[in-house]
Design an enzyme around this catalytic site. Structure first.
Site, PDB file in Angstrom:
ATOM      1  N   ALA A  33      33.926  -8.877 -12.477  1.00  0.00           N
ATOM      2  CA  ALA A  33      33.174  -7.705 -12.939  1.00  0.00           C
ATOM      3  C   ALA A  33      32.564  -6.990 -11.742  1.00  0.00           C
ATOM      4  CB  ALA A  33      32.107  -8.130 -13.931  1.00  0.00           C
ATOM      5  N   ASN A  34      31.679  -6.043 -11.973  1.00  0.00           N
ATOM      6  CA  ASN A  34      30.953  -5.364 -10.885  1.00  0.00           C
ATOM      7  C   ASN A  34      29.550  -5.017 -11.369  1.00  0.00           C
ATOM      8  OD1 ASN A  34      30.961  -2.542 -11.999  1.00  0.00           O
ATOM      9  ND2 ASN A  34      33.160  -2.928 -11.943  1.00  0.00           N
TER      10      ASN A  34
END
Ligand code: CTP
Ligand code: CA
Length: 228
Positions: A33-34
């Protein structure tokens, strides 16, 4: 429908917004993810609805309430985001504010990867589709106004000019996401608007809701110019 449906500067217009991060599964319990919170994209969707537009928000996993008067489509991965965007078109304005994962694990395992082997598991990655470039480069059904975002940590404007040309969008909203700025996940944003003709406009540091409202006002002006 927003409270100004039929009245605001975007009355009768349709707006598509992407927002948030993507989650790219490694196995059933893990993902890549980020740090995107979705705040800027959601603020744009809310402002567009308040300006009278019919708005579809395609959002990755976020911890935010659905904006009032907006149709929200929730997705997890980049590939799901592209499919949801294609299903939501046509639109007069498409705004790609999501922080789409550039890569995904080449293979998402069906079962949880266990630690009991001797070797650390390899994590091979493959590139995700580019949602913005796919839509901006369409020969048919391209939204009249396509807006991209650029998240940069270095040489922000230089990269922004290059990115606008590479993606084929009409306007690029560039922001510096260096950790010191606190933009990723924070409530304020300092943006640079880069246009196709190379012009740059830098806005002061503003609340993301205010950035959303100002951007939507600008989009309405640009669309009106385009439609003559
Ligand atoms: N974008 C997208 N799909 C992707 C990657 C990016 O739609 N797979 C969109 C983003 O929503 C944003 C723009 O492209 O509007 C630029 O994203 P950014 O991550 O800044 O650029 P990249 O082209 O992915 O380049 P890099 O991350 O290497 O700087
Ligand atoms: Ca990227």
């Amino acid at each position: 429908q927003g409270p100004l449906a039929g009245k605001g500067p975007l009355a009768g217009k349709t707006v598509l917004v992407t927002s948030g991060p993507t989650h790219e599964p490694i196995d059933p319990v893990r993902y890549l993810a980020n740090r995107s919170s979705g705040r800027q994209g959601h603020a744009i969707a809310a402002a567009a609805a308040a300006a009278g537009a019919r708005v579809t928000l395609v959002s990755g996993p976020v911890a935010l309430a659905d904006p009032a008067g907006v149709a929200v489509v929730r997705v997890e991965t980049a590939r799901e985001m592209l499919a949801a965007v294609e299903a939501a078109l046509p639109a007069d304005i498409a705004v790609f504010a999501a922080a789409v994962g550039d890569w995904r694990p080449a293979e998402a395992r069906d079962g949880k990867i266990k630690k009991d082997g001797a070797a650390v598991p390899p994590l091979a990655l493959v590139e995700n589709p580019d949602v913005l470039a796919t839509i901006a480069r369409r020969s048919e059904g391209r939204p009249p106004l396509v807006v991209g975002f650029a998240a940069e940590t270095d040489t922000v404007l230089e990269n922004a000019h290059r990115k606008l040309a590479k993606k084929g969008c009409d306007l690029l909203v560039a922001n510096d996401v260096s950790p010191a700025g606190g933009v990723m996940g924070g409530s304020d944003n300092t943006v640079h608007l880069v246009s196709r003709d190379g012009g740059v406009e830098t806005w002061p540091k503003l609340d993301k809701d205010e950035v959303g409202r100002r951007l939507v006002a600008r989009f309405a002006e640009l669309l009106a110019l385009r439609n003559g």
